[in-house]
Design a protein around this motif. Structure first.
Motif, PDB file in Angstrom:
ATOM      1  N   GLU A   1       0.819  -1.210   0.000  1.00  0.00           N
ATOM      2  CA  GLU A   1       0.000   0.000   0.000  1.00  0.00           C
ATOM      3  C   GLU A   1       0.856   1.265   0.000  1.00  0.00           C
ATOM      4  O   GLU A   1       0.772   2.086  -0.905  1.00  0.00           O
ATOM      5  N   ARG A   2       1.692   1.439   1.027  1.00  0.00           N
ATOM      6  CA  ARG A   2       2.556   2.616   1.121  1.00  0.00           C
ATOM      7  C   ARG A   2       3.977   2.180   1.446  1.00  0.00           C
ATOM      8  O   ARG A   2       4.196   1.213   2.172  1.00  0.00           O
ATOM      9  N   PHE A   3       4.939   2.915   0.913  1.00  0.00           N
ATOM     10  CA  PHE A   3       6.345   2.736   1.262  1.00  0.00           C
ATOM     11  C   PHE A   3       6.834   4.072   1.802  1.00  0.00           C
ATOM     12  O   PHE A   3       7.010   5.031   1.060  1.00  0.00           O
ATOM     13  N   ILE A   4       7.013   4.135   3.121  1.00  0.00           N
ATOM     14  CA  ILE A   4       7.465   5.349   3.792  1.00  0.00           C
ATOM     15  C   ILE A   4       8.956   5.170   4.058  1.00  0.00           C
ATOM     16  O   ILE A   4       9.370   4.405   4.926  1.00  0.00           O
ATOM     17  N   PHE A   5       9.771   5.865   3.275  1.00  0.00           N
ATOM     18  CA  PHE A   5      11.223   5.694   3.281  1.00  0.00           C
ATOM     19  C   PHE A   5      11.826   6.840   4.087  1.00  0.00           C
ATOM     20  O   PHE A   5      11.909   7.973   3.627  1.00  0.00           O
ATOM     21  N   LEU A   6      12.253   6.547   5.324  1.00  0.00           N
ATOM     22  CA  LEU A   6      12.845   7.533   6.210  1.00  0.00           C
ATOM     23  C   LEU A   6      14.351   7.596   5.978  1.00  0.00           C
ATOM     24  O   LEU A   6      15.032   6.578   6.005  1.00  0.00           O
ATOM     25  N   GLU A   7      14.867   8.802   5.726  1.00  0.00           N
ATOM     26  CA  GLU A   7      16.302   8.982   5.473  1.00  0.00           C
ATOM     27  C   GLU A   7      16.771   8.045   4.356  1.00  0.00           C
ATOM     28  O   GLU A   7      17.556   7.110   4.562  1.00  0.00           O
ATOM     29  N   PRO A   8      16.299   8.313   3.145  1.00  0.00           N
ATOM     30  CA  PRO A   8      16.393   7.332   2.044  1.00  0.00           C
ATOM     31  C   PRO A   8      17.714   7.338   1.270  1.00  0.00           C
ATOM     32  O   PRO A   8      17.876   8.017   0.272  1.00  0.00           O
ATOM     33  N   PHE A   9      18.670   6.547   1.720  1.00  0.00           N
ATOM     34  CA  PHE A   9      19.896   6.362   0.947  1.00  0.00           C
ATOM     35  C   PHE A   9      19.585   5.692  -0.399  1.00  0.00           C
ATOM     36  O   PHE A   9      18.765   4.786  -0.472  1.00  0.00           O
ATOM     37  N   ALA A  10      20.269   6.155  -1.457  1.00  0.00           N
ATOM     38  CA  ALA A  10      20.186   5.508  -2.766  1.00  0.00           C
ATOM     39  C   ALA A  10      21.501   4.813  -3.115  1.00  0.00           C
ATOM     40  O   ALA A  10      21.583   4.112  -4.119  1.00  0.00           O
ATOM     41  N   TYR A  11      22.518   5.013  -2.294  1.00  0.00           N
ATOM     42  CA  TYR A  11      23.836   4.416  -2.535  1.00  0.00           C
ATOM     43  C   TYR A  11      24.601   4.420  -1.219  1.00  0.00           C
ATOM     44  O   TYR A  11      24.236   5.121  -0.260  1.00  0.00           O
TER      45      TYR A  11
END
Length: 258
Positions: free
Chosen positions: A114-124
């Motif tokens: 349903e939802r993806f709540i990404f806290l402090e979202p590193f991409a690498y």
């Protein structure tokens, strides 16, 4: 994912479940965290909500994964979700690198997501962490920074611009295995390119602190290009550990959508 799953061989993950509402959430903690990472959300649970906290494989009271692969970790998490929450829609709250784990969990949930709540979202994995993976010297630097009180104090002091004065980013390294976070760091450094996750299911929300790391701000821009439909929220006054430093703001975002 391997052709033959050995998920049935894995011991169950340590969990806690709060609430019995129909809006179901799963908290995936970050690097060297535990299910206690989400204490602020447990204490501020919405009326119609239920939240599952778990110790990722190898952390807290959970045994190490049967295979050190993010696919295997994700399989075990989904099996735990099914066992604890049953079928139906579910939202993931991924804190820091827990959001990276969620990238592998979400496709297994598919339409249930349903939802993806990404806290402090590193991409690498930023260079200041990748140094711990360097041949020969990496382990020396790693154990010097995290394996003794002086090293942890120096590291925490160096991070003072990205945390509130009363927040200790190194406290979790004073107990538990130092091997496990290093193994996860290797996994995070081996993940595909961020744009390989462009088709992630569910509504996506990127949440970051006002005083977070530059690598997080760069990552927010990267994820925003990959997910143009994602919403963004900067949490005023908070550093990297927003669940500790701005719990009311995060709980409002998660549980109160009005």
């Amino acid at each position: 994912m391997s052709a033959t799953s050995d998920i049935h061989l894995a011991p169950p993950l340590a969990t806690c479940v709060y609430g019995d509402g129909s809006a179901k959430f799963v908290g995936l903690h970050g690097w060297n965290g535990s299910r206690d990472t989400f204490d602020a959300l447990y204490e501020r649970l919405g009326e119609d909500s239920c939240i599952l906290g778990l110790d990722l494989p190898g952390y807290g009271d959970s045994a190490e994964p049967t295979r050190w692969e993010l696919e295997a970790v994700a399989e075990q998490i989904v099996a735990t979700i099914d066992h604890e929450l049953g079928p139906g829609p579910v939202s993931l709250v991924g804190s820091c690198s827990g959001g990276i784990v969620a990238l592998f969990v979400a496709p297994l949930l598919g339409e249930r997501m349903e939802r993806f709540i990404f806290l402090e979202p590193f991409a690498y994995v930023p260079e200041y962490l990748r140094i711990f993976l360097k041949p020969a010297v990496g382990r020396l630097f790693y154990y010097s920074a995290f394996g003794n009180p002086i090293g942890r104090w120096i590291t925490n002091t160096a991070l003072s611009g990205h945390r509130q004065d009363d927040t200790d980013m190194m406290s979790s390294f004073a107990e538990g295995s130092l091997k496990v976070p290093l193994e996860y760091l290797r996994l995070f450094d081996s993940i595909p390119r961020p744009d390989d996750f462009a088709d992630l299911p569910g509504q996506i929300e990127l949440v970051y602190g006002e005083h977070t790391f530059d690598a997080i701000r760069d990552s927010v821009e990267t994820w925003s290009e990959i997910w143009p439909h994602a919403t963004r929220l900067e949490v005023e006054g908070s550093g990297h550990l927003i669940l500790k430093e701005a719990p009311d703001a995060v709980a409002k975002l998660v549980f109160d959508r009005e």
